[in-house]
Write an enzyme that holds these catalytic residues in place. Sequence first.
Site, short mmCIF file in Angstrom:
data_model
loop_
_atom_site.label_atom_id
_atom_site.label_comp_id
_atom_site.label_asym_id
_atom_site.label_seq_id
_atom_site.Cartn_x
_atom_site.Cartn_y
_atom_site.Cartn_z
N SER A 18 0.82 -1.22 0.00
CA SER A 18 0.00 0.00 0.00
C SER A 18 0.85 1.27 0.00
O SER A 18 1.82 1.38 0.75
CB SER A 18 -0.92 0.01 1.22
OG SER A 18 -1.66 1.22 1.27
N ARG A 19 0.44 2.22 -0.84
CA ARG A 19 1.07 3.55 -0.85
C ARG A 19 0.31 4.55 0.02
O ARG A 19 0.71 5.70 0.14
CB ARG A 19 1.15 4.10 -2.27
CG ARG A 19 2.43 3.74 -3.00
CD ARG A 19 2.41 2.35 -3.55
NE ARG A 19 3.75 1.92 -3.93
CZ ARG A 19 4.00 0.71 -4.42
NH1 ARG A 19 3.04 -0.17 -4.55
NH2 ARG A 19 5.24 0.37 -4.74
N LYS A 69 -13.63 -4.69 1.94
CA LYS A 69 -14.56 -3.58 1.73
C LYS A 69 -16.02 -3.96 1.92
O LYS A 69 -16.80 -3.20 2.51
CB LYS A 69 -14.35 -2.97 0.33
CG LYS A 69 -13.05 -2.21 0.17
CD LYS A 69 -12.98 -1.58 -1.21
CE LYS A 69 -11.71 -0.78 -1.40
NZ LYS A 69 -11.69 -0.08 -2.70
N ALA A 135 -14.02 -1.87 -8.14
CA ALA A 135 -13.68 -0.60 -8.79
C ALA A 135 -14.62 -0.33 -9.96
O ALA A 135 -15.05 0.81 -10.17
CB ALA A 135 -12.23 -0.62 -9.26
N TYR A 221 -1.92 1.36 -11.75
CA TYR A 221 -0.82 2.33 -11.59
C TYR A 221 0.51 1.64 -11.28
O TYR A 221 1.47 2.29 -10.85
CB TYR A 221 -1.15 3.35 -10.49
CG TYR A 221 -1.43 2.79 -9.12
CD1 TYR A 221 -0.39 2.50 -8.24
CD2 TYR A 221 -2.73 2.55 -8.71
CE1 TYR A 221 -0.64 1.98 -6.99
CE2 TYR A 221 -3.00 2.04 -7.45
CZ TYR A 221 -1.95 1.76 -6.60
OH TYR A 221 -2.20 1.24 -5.35
#
EC number: 1.1.1.25
Length: 280
Positions: A18-19, A69, A135, A221
């Site tokens: 995770s960023r 989620k 998404a 990304y």
Amino acid sequence: MNAAAPRAFVVGWPIAHSRSPIIHNYWLHQLGLAGRYEAVAVAPPDFADFAQNLAARGFVGGNVTLPHKQNAFGLVAEATHSARRLEAVNTLWIEDGRLYGDNTDSEGFLCALDEAAPGWEAIPGEAVVLGAGGAARAIVAALIDRGRSVVLANRTRARAEAIAAHFGDAPKVIDWRDLPAALKTAGLLVNTTSLGMKGQPPLDLDVALLPQDAVVHDIVYFPLETALLRAARARGLRVAPGLGMLLHQAAPAFARWFATRPKVTPELRRLVEADIEKAL
């Protein structure tokens, strides 16, 4: 740091990639706010206990990522309209002792697209969305809100049909093999699949089929520029890289915990890009 400074988190399984800690800790530093944001690995069997005891763990809230989620949505006492609509939560916070949930993915997608391709809404043609995961659901919702006709394609058609049914059959579902015909009149192409991600098979699409004024958005990304985006740029099409959605969905979540809406700056983008490049 003050012992009472707010602590927030991103929880997932796995989570080392995770960023989000880079993004949120950058904002805390730039805004001069006391606080900390950290990654927490929680396996699915332990998630309910984690989410229902945030205050006892010293957290004011946090982000939720895969695979939690949908489980998070079922645990909150109150959910925003976006979370209820998507039946998924990516942001948790405690308010008056109760657990609240939001989903900022649709907002993040639209902010990223508006930033990368101003005026995209005026381009004629349907929005072609590839994929049928969480998404894709958030992006379909966002496009419907902007009045866009949506065409949805997934390699497993039944999953795309489930999303269409969720939205009252607003998206038109097509077979993957029928994509070439759909691309010829599309004003927007959005890839929400993992195809093109490092370590995954490529996305085999001919962007030459798209109209010259079409916009291409790839939410992948890693790498920062996928083969799909490179091909679209080479043809002169406007593109929206996936990092934008990651950055913009984070801003409203940050505001829930730290009472300040941060800005997505070029400096932040460069910081996250550098971290991704190191990992490639």
